[in-house]
Design a protein around this motif. Structure first.
Motif, mmCIF file in Angstrom:
data_model
loop_
_atom_site.group_PDB
_atom_site.id
_atom_site.type_symbol
_atom_site.label_atom_id
_atom_site.label_comp_id
_atom_site.label_asym_id
_atom_site.label_seq_id
_atom_site.Cartn_x
_atom_site.Cartn_y
_atom_site.Cartn_z
ATOM 1 N N LEU A 21 64.366 -32.248 20.448
ATOM 2 C CA LEU A 21 63.118 -32.542 21.141
ATOM 3 C C LEU A 21 62.052 -31.508 20.824
ATOM 4 N N LEU B 118 58.569 -32.399 18.793
ATOM 5 C CA LEU B 118 57.263 -32.248 19.447
ATOM 6 C C LEU B 118 56.398 -31.227 18.714
ATOM 7 N N LEU C 55 55.112 -32.888 15.709
ATOM 8 C CA LEU C 55 54.029 -33.802 16.091
ATOM 9 C C LEU C 55 52.725 -33.044 16.288
ATOM 10 N N GLU D 194 55.103 -36.507 10.022
ATOM 11 C CA GLU D 194 54.174 -36.827 11.098
ATOM 12 C C GLU D 194 52.736 -36.858 10.577
ATOM 13 N N VAL E 56 58.580 -39.833 16.204
ATOM 14 C CA VAL E 56 59.066 -38.672 16.953
ATOM 15 C C VAL E 56 60.560 -38.811 17.239
#
Length: 300
Positions: free
Chosen positions: A101, A105, A108, A171, A218
């Motif tokens: 995670l 993130l 991203l 991304e 993601v």
């Protein structure tokens, strides 16, 4: 000024407005892949959150029985120094999920920034930023991460940063493509005529219309990050102070023949997590793009 309808959205049969996030969640659980993937992820999050309640032993606690096979006392057996493998796998879910995670993130944030700026601004800004993205894409991911670990050590948070730096170009390319597709649409031209600020157009007009496929990416990035961390752990390059599935596989290498359970259960946990994330991404893709259900795709 957004591309979405301003009128009240029609309600579905259960009273949830069509197009709302509640409707998307309901549709996600209505797909085979999405329901299974979301179920796996929910169980994993519960296990990671409630690890002290689920694990029968402290992960660092050493019993007198080393290399004990799976039994009623030790569900997944014990390792070479007597630690309960079940407890280690349960606590290892925390590190692996946090890496997945956190790195996704962070990727991203980095890739989204590059993609937004390159996709909205044309000319030299677009060319310079995309050449930098392409430069990072030409570097092998695992080599880049290995170099970062060699330079800065195996600190857990630095490891997350290294994984994020390795996967952020994906991304960036996706966000860039979405902004290229949307920046010349009629509602953006109307926003410019209305003299709205550049920041407003970038983040309030284009971003809400581009966010859905980005969410799918993601989820895929999280599975890639978990695999990278597991690979580093298997090589002995992960943070030794953290219990992780990859680190458990590193310890199990010398006991493949005599203690198969030491490698089987952490490996199965990695496989289940990666499959769950991919199924979840497939379900999201089916909800976002219903045309994707017309063909055979994803994990069957």
């Amino acid at each position: 000024m957004s591309d979405s309808k301003t009128a009240t959205a029609p309600a579905s049969g259960n009273g949830i407005p069509v197009g709302s996030w509640q409707a998307h969640i309901a549709n996600l659980f209505g797909t085979r892949h999405g329901a299974l993937g979301a179920g796996i992820l929910i169980v994993l999050v519960i296990v990671a959150t409630a690890a002290p309640l689920i694990a029968p032993y402290n992960p660092l606690e050493q019993t007198q029985l080393s290399l004990a096979p799976p039994s009623s006392q030790f569900l997944f057996g014990t390792d070479n120094i007597g630690r309960d493998v079940f407890s280690l796998v349960v606590y290892g879910s925390r590190s692996s999920l946090l890496v997945g995670l956190g790195a996704a993130l962070a990727a991203l944030l980095i890739g989204g920034t590059f993609g937004i700026l390159a996709g909205y601004f044309q000319g030299p800004v677009e060319a310079a930023l995309m050449r930098l993205v392409e430069l990072f894409q030409t570097l092998p991911v695992i080599i880049l991460v290995l170099c970062a670990v060699a330079l800065f050590g195996s600190n857990f948070w630095l490891l997350i940063a290294a994984v994020a730096l390795a996967i952020w170009p994906m991304e960036a390319r996706l966000v860039y493509g979405q902004y290229i597709k949307l920046r010349d649409r009629e509602f953006i031209a109307a926003a410019r005529v209305a003299d709205l600020s550049t920041a407003h157009i970038m983040f309030r007009e284009i971003l809400p219309n581009a966010i859905q496929p980005i969410i799918v990416q993601v989820a895929l990035d999280a599975s890639i990050a978990i695999l990278i961390e597991a690979g580093l752990g298997f090589l002995g390059l992960s943070d030794p102070s953290k219990v992780s599935w990859g680190r458990l596989l590193f310890v199990a290498q010398d006991y493949m023949d005599s203690a198969w359970w030491m490698s089987l259960f952490p490996g199965a946990a990695i496989c289940i997590t990666v499959v769950g994330l991919n199924l979840f991404a497939d379900g999201l893709n089916e909800v976002i793009d219903p045309r994707s259900t017309s063909g055979i795709g994803g994990l069957q």
